[in-house]
Design a protein around this motif. Structure first.
Motif, PDB file in Angstrom:
ATOM      1  N   TYR A 115       0.828  -1.212   0.000  1.00  0.00           N
ATOM      2  CA  TYR A 115       0.000   0.000   0.000  1.00  0.00           C
ATOM      3  C   TYR A 115       0.855   1.252   0.000  1.00  0.00           C
ATOM      4  O   TYR A 115       1.866   1.322   0.710  1.00  0.00           O
ATOM      5  CB  TYR A 115      -0.887   0.048   1.255  1.00  0.00           C
ATOM      6  N   ASP A 118      -3.546   4.834   1.304  1.00  0.00           N
ATOM      7  CA  ASP A 118      -4.663   3.879   1.314  1.00  0.00           C
ATOM      8  C   ASP A 118      -4.855   3.221  -0.055  1.00  0.00           C
ATOM      9  O   ASP A 118      -5.883   2.612  -0.321  1.00  0.00           O
ATOM     10  CB  ASP A 118      -5.960   4.557   1.794  1.00  0.00           C
ATOM     11  N   TRP A 119      -3.848   3.355  -0.911  1.00  0.00           N
ATOM     12  CA  TRP A 119      -3.924   2.774  -2.262  1.00  0.00           C
ATOM     13  C   TRP A 119      -3.191   1.425  -2.301  1.00  0.00           C
ATOM     14  O   TRP A 119      -1.967   1.373  -2.178  1.00  0.00           O
ATOM     15  CB  TRP A 119      -3.310   3.746  -3.275  1.00  0.00           C
ATOM     16  N   PHE A 121      -1.724  -0.615  -4.370  1.00  0.00           N
ATOM     17  CA  PHE A 121      -1.275  -0.434  -5.763  1.00  0.00           C
ATOM     18  C   PHE A 121      -1.117  -1.746  -6.525  1.00  0.00           C
ATOM     19  O   PHE A 121      -1.052  -1.743  -7.742  1.00  0.00           O
ATOM     20  CB  PHE A 121       0.048   0.346  -5.789  1.00  0.00           C
ATOM     21  N   THR A 126      -7.890  -1.877  -8.203  1.00  0.00           N
ATOM     22  CA  THR A 126      -7.629  -0.431  -8.141  1.00  0.00           C
ATOM     23  C   THR A 126      -6.656  -0.007  -9.246  1.00  0.00           C
ATOM     24  O   THR A 126      -5.980   1.014  -9.152  1.00  0.00           O
ATOM     25  CB  THR A 126      -7.053  -0.029  -6.760  1.00  0.00           C
ATOM     26  N   GLU A 129      -6.495   3.540 -10.680  1.00  0.00           N
ATOM     27  CA  GLU A 129      -5.834   4.586  -9.891  1.00  0.00           C
ATOM     28  C   GLU A 129      -4.493   4.978 -10.523  1.00  0.00           C
ATOM     29  O   GLU A 129      -4.045   6.117 -10.409  1.00  0.00           O
ATOM     30  CB  GLU A 129      -5.665   4.095  -8.444  1.00  0.00           C
ATOM     31  N   TRP A 130      -3.869   3.996 -11.202  1.00  0.00           N
ATOM     32  CA  TRP A 130      -2.597   4.286 -11.878  1.00  0.00           C
ATOM     33  C   TRP A 130      -2.741   5.413 -12.893  1.00  0.00           C
ATOM     34  O   TRP A 130      -1.787   6.166 -13.127  1.00  0.00           O
ATOM     35  CB  TRP A 130      -2.075   3.023 -12.573  1.00  0.00           C
ATOM     36  N   ARG A 133      -2.159   8.740 -11.331  1.00  0.00           N
ATOM     37  CA  ARG A 133      -0.908   8.905 -10.595  1.00  0.00           C
ATOM     38  C   ARG A 133       0.248   9.185 -11.526  1.00  0.00           C
ATOM     39  O   ARG A 133       0.265   8.745 -12.669  1.00  0.00           O
ATOM     40  CB  ARG A 133      -0.579   7.609  -9.827  1.00  0.00           C
ATOM     41  N   ALA A 138       4.923   7.337  -7.774  1.00  0.00           N
ATOM     42  CA  ALA A 138       4.541   6.048  -7.181  1.00  0.00           C
ATOM     43  C   ALA A 138       5.791   5.234  -6.841  1.00  0.00           C
ATOM     44  O   ALA A 138       5.880   4.649  -5.755  1.00  0.00           O
ATOM     45  CB  ALA A 138       3.632   5.270  -8.132  1.00  0.00           C
TER      46      ALA A 138
END
Ligand SMILES: [Zn+2]
Ligand SMILES: [Zn+2]
Length: 274
Positions: A115, A118-119, A121, A126, A129-130, A133, A138
């Motif tokens: 994580y 709260d991601w 990755f 999820t 979400e990339w 970002r 990251a």
């Protein structure tokens, strides 16, 4: 097999809700694959509902230990079975994890980062979400967390140390700050005395590569950081997966020894004769 089989220290059980197979089935698969030592390392309980769906609950820990101990005793003389955990490093949970580690005679504890904030990755759910970002950010955030995980001194093995690449996202060509963060991560691992995991799991993921990248293996070798091998098996069919490929990569970088653990004491085993 080109090299002597080495311990596979990363495997899960159905208690984490995303693996299958009993510990006995993992042990049987290991024997069938010619391995002489494995270690269980299911996803540990974590405090505050962190990633709760994909790990053991605290009240399952005793059963996990009992099942592992019974299997260890049943296979004695045939297979060495070590008992460990894969704990997460997540800022704020250090005291809980330290207590959990102190509460049992673990053979080793793997520390992993799954994580960023709260991601989660590495969770396919999820993945979008990339798109929001910056990939370099990251990577930098990820390596910083892995460095912090090593600096806690709580872990014997730093798990799949470039998991951030799992879906194939790559830092930019001019990613100097990514390289700097990677270097700081390795310096922290070196200082901690922990072993770095070489993991075949990435070969089964979109990135299609061993964790960590050959550049990280080269630098870790230069720094004298020891390696431990893990398949990250989530099914007995994955026990020992990619072992030869992982050992070949280490061998290419002049490494001839791999870490073995018993009651958190590390011993280095030669995996080839040259
Ligand atoms: Zn898992
Ligand atoms: Zn993991």
């Amino acid at each position: 097999m080109k090299f002597r089989p080495v311990p596979d220290y990363h495997m899960h059980t159905p208690r984490c809700n995303h693996a299958c197979g009993t510990i006995r089935e993992y042990a049987e698969a290991a024997v069938a694959a010619g391995l002489t030592e494995i270690g269980m390392s299911d996803h540990s309980p974590m405090p505050g509902g962190f990633d709760a769906a994909w790990r053991m609950h605290r009240n399952e820990l005793d059963d996990y230990l009992r099942e592992a101990e019974a299997c260890r005793d049943a296979f004695a003389g045939q297979l060495t079975l070590r008992i460990g955990l894969e704990a997460d490093y997540h800022p704020g949970s250090e005291a809980y994890v330290a207590d959990m580690i102190a509460a049992y005679d673990w053979d080793y504890v793997i520390g992993s980062v799954h994580y960023i904030g709260d991601w989660g990755f590495d969770n396919p759910d999820t993945l979008d979400e990339w798109d929001k970002r910056n990939i370099d950010d990251a990577y930098v955030d990820y390596f910083r967390l892995v460095a912090e995980s090593a600096a806690t001194g709580m872990f014997d093995i730093i798990g799949h140390p470039d998991l951030i690449k799992k879906f194939g996202h790559r830092p930019s060509e001019e990613g100097d700050r990514v390289l700097a963060a990677q270097q700081q991560m390795l310096a922290a691992v070196q200082q901690s005395g922990a072993a770095l995991e070489i993991s075949s799991a990435g070969l089964r993921k979109p990135v299609g590569e061993i964790y960590p990248h050959p550049d990280i293996v080269a630098e870790a070798a230069r720094l004298g950081i020891p390696f431990a091998y893990g398949s990250d098996a989530h099914s007995p069919t994955e026990v020992g997966h990619g072992m030869d490929a992982c050992l070949s990569l280490l061998h290419e970088h002049g490494i001839r020894h791999i870490a073995a653990f018993r009651q958190r004491q590390r011993q280095m085993l030669a995996f080839c004769n040259d």
